[in-house]
Write an enzyme that holds these catalytic residues in place. Structure first.
Site, PDB file in Angstrom:
ATOM      1  N   SER A 144       0.851  -1.190   0.000  1.00  0.00           N
ATOM      2  CA  SER A 144       0.000   0.000   0.000  1.00  0.00           C
ATOM      3  C   SER A 144       0.882   1.234   0.000  1.00  0.00           C
ATOM      4  O   SER A 144       2.024   1.197   0.479  1.00  0.00           O
ATOM      5  CB  SER A 144      -0.892   0.010   1.248  1.00  0.00           C
ATOM      6  N   TYR A 157      -1.259  -0.681  10.235  1.00  0.00           N
ATOM      7  CA  TYR A 157      -1.419  -1.016   8.818  1.00  0.00           C
ATOM      8  C   TYR A 157      -0.208  -0.524   8.030  1.00  0.00           C
ATOM      9  O   TYR A 157       0.375  -1.257   7.222  1.00  0.00           O
ATOM     10  CB  TYR A 157      -2.703  -0.381   8.282  1.00  0.00           C
TER      11      TYR A 157
END
Length: 257
Positions: A144, A157
Site C-alpha cells: 500500500s 497497517y
C-alpha cells in the site's frame, strides 16, 4: 512480436484473498492470460461464487485462513497433493482497523500483524521449495502507499505494508539465484469492499480525489494488470521493486489546482 512474453499460459498461480477486490480481479486477469489459478480465501461461499462466474478447469478454490498456522498448512498440503510445483505466488490477503495509535489493543496489533505481514512471510518461506522448482517463479506482494508515506489509515497497517516492501527487497536479492523474482505493488485508494467503508464519506472521498492527480479512485483491475505484468516473461529483468498504482498520489507534492 513474441506473444509468449505477454502470456501466463501454463503458469501455476496462487492468489490469497482471491475472492474479492484486488484479489478477485487478479484471479480473473490471470485466467484470461492462460494461467492455472488457485484462489484462496476464508469464505467458502465467496469462493464458490467466484468459481461459478469463471467456467473452465483452470480455476481452483480453497477456503483457508492465511493468518493462521492451520490455514497455511492446508494450502501447503493442497499444493503438494495437486501441483507439486509453483510458478506464481500473490500475497494479497490483508485487512485494517483504523484507530489512533494509542487506542489499539494488543489483540488488534496481533491480528493485523498476523494477517497482513506474517501470512506473507510464512507463505514465502513454506512455498519456497515449490517456487524454486520453477524456471521463472514470481512473488508479488500487495502492499500500500501507506507503507511508502503517511496515510491516515492507522499506524499498524502502515507498519505491515512498509515491512512487506522491505521483505520484497530482501527476498529479491536472496532468491535471485533460484530464478525467483520478487516485486510489490502499492495501491492508493482502490474501489474495494475494504476501501468503500471510508470512501462512502463524501468529504473524505473529495479529499482523496483532490490528492490524486488522475482525479479518480482506482479500480481493482488497475492493480491486477500491474501484478500480471510483473509475473510475465516480458518483465524478466524487474525484481525487488515496489510499483505505486496510485494515480500519481505519491508524487503529488504542492500542486494547487
Amino acid at each position: 512480436m513474441n506473444n509468449n512474453r505477454w502470456s501466463l499460459t501454463g503458469q501455476k498461480a496462487i492468489v490469497t484473498g482471491g475472492s474479492k477486490g484486488i484479489g478477485e480481479a487478479t484471479v480473473k486477469e490471470f485466467l484470461a492470460l492462460g494461467a492455472e489459478v488457485l484462489a484462496v480465501a476464508r469464505n467458502q461461499q465467496d469462493l464458490e461464487k467466484l468459481q461459478s462466474e469463471n467456467s473452465g478447469n483452470l480455476l481452483h478454490i480453497l477456503a483457508a485462513d492465511m493468518s493462521t498456522t492451520e490455514g497455511r498448512e492446508k494450502l501447503l498440503n493442497w499444493v503438494d497433493t495437486n501441483w507439486g510445483s509453483l510458478d506464481i505466488l500473490i500475497n494479497n490477503v490483508g485487512t485494517n482497523i483504523r484507530k489512533p495509535t494509542a487506542a489499539y489493543t494488543t489483540e488488534e496489533y496481533d491480528y493485523l500483524m498476523n494477517t497482513n505481514l506474517r501470512s506473507a512471510f510464512e507463505l514465502n518461506r513454506l512455498l519456497y521449495q515449490y517456487l524454486s522448482k520453477s524456471e521463472q517463479a514470481n512473488i508479488v506482494h500487495v502492499t500500500s502507499v501507506a507503507g511508502l508515506t503517511h496515510v491516515r489509515t492507522g499506524s499498524i497497517y502502515g507498519m505491515t505494508k512498509a515491512a512487506l516492501t522491505q521483505l520484497t527487497r530482501n527476498l529479491a536479492a536472496e532468491w535471485a539465484a533460484d530464478n525467483i523474482r520478487v516485486n510489490a505493488v502499492a495501491p492508493w485508494y482502490i474501489s474495494t469492499p475494504l476501501a468503500q467503508t471510508v470512501l462512502q464519506n463524501e468529504e473524505f472521498y473529495t479529499n482523496v480525489i483532490n490528492r490524486t492527480p488522475l482525479r479518480r479512485i482506482g479500480k481493482p483491475e488497475d492493480v491486477a494488470a500491474t501484478v500480471a505484468f510483473l509475473c510475465m516473461p516480458a518483465a524478466a529483468y524487474i525484481t525487488g521493486q515496489t510499483i505505486a498504482v496510485d494515480g500519481g498520489f505519491t508524487i503529488n507534492g504542492f500542486h494547487p489546482q
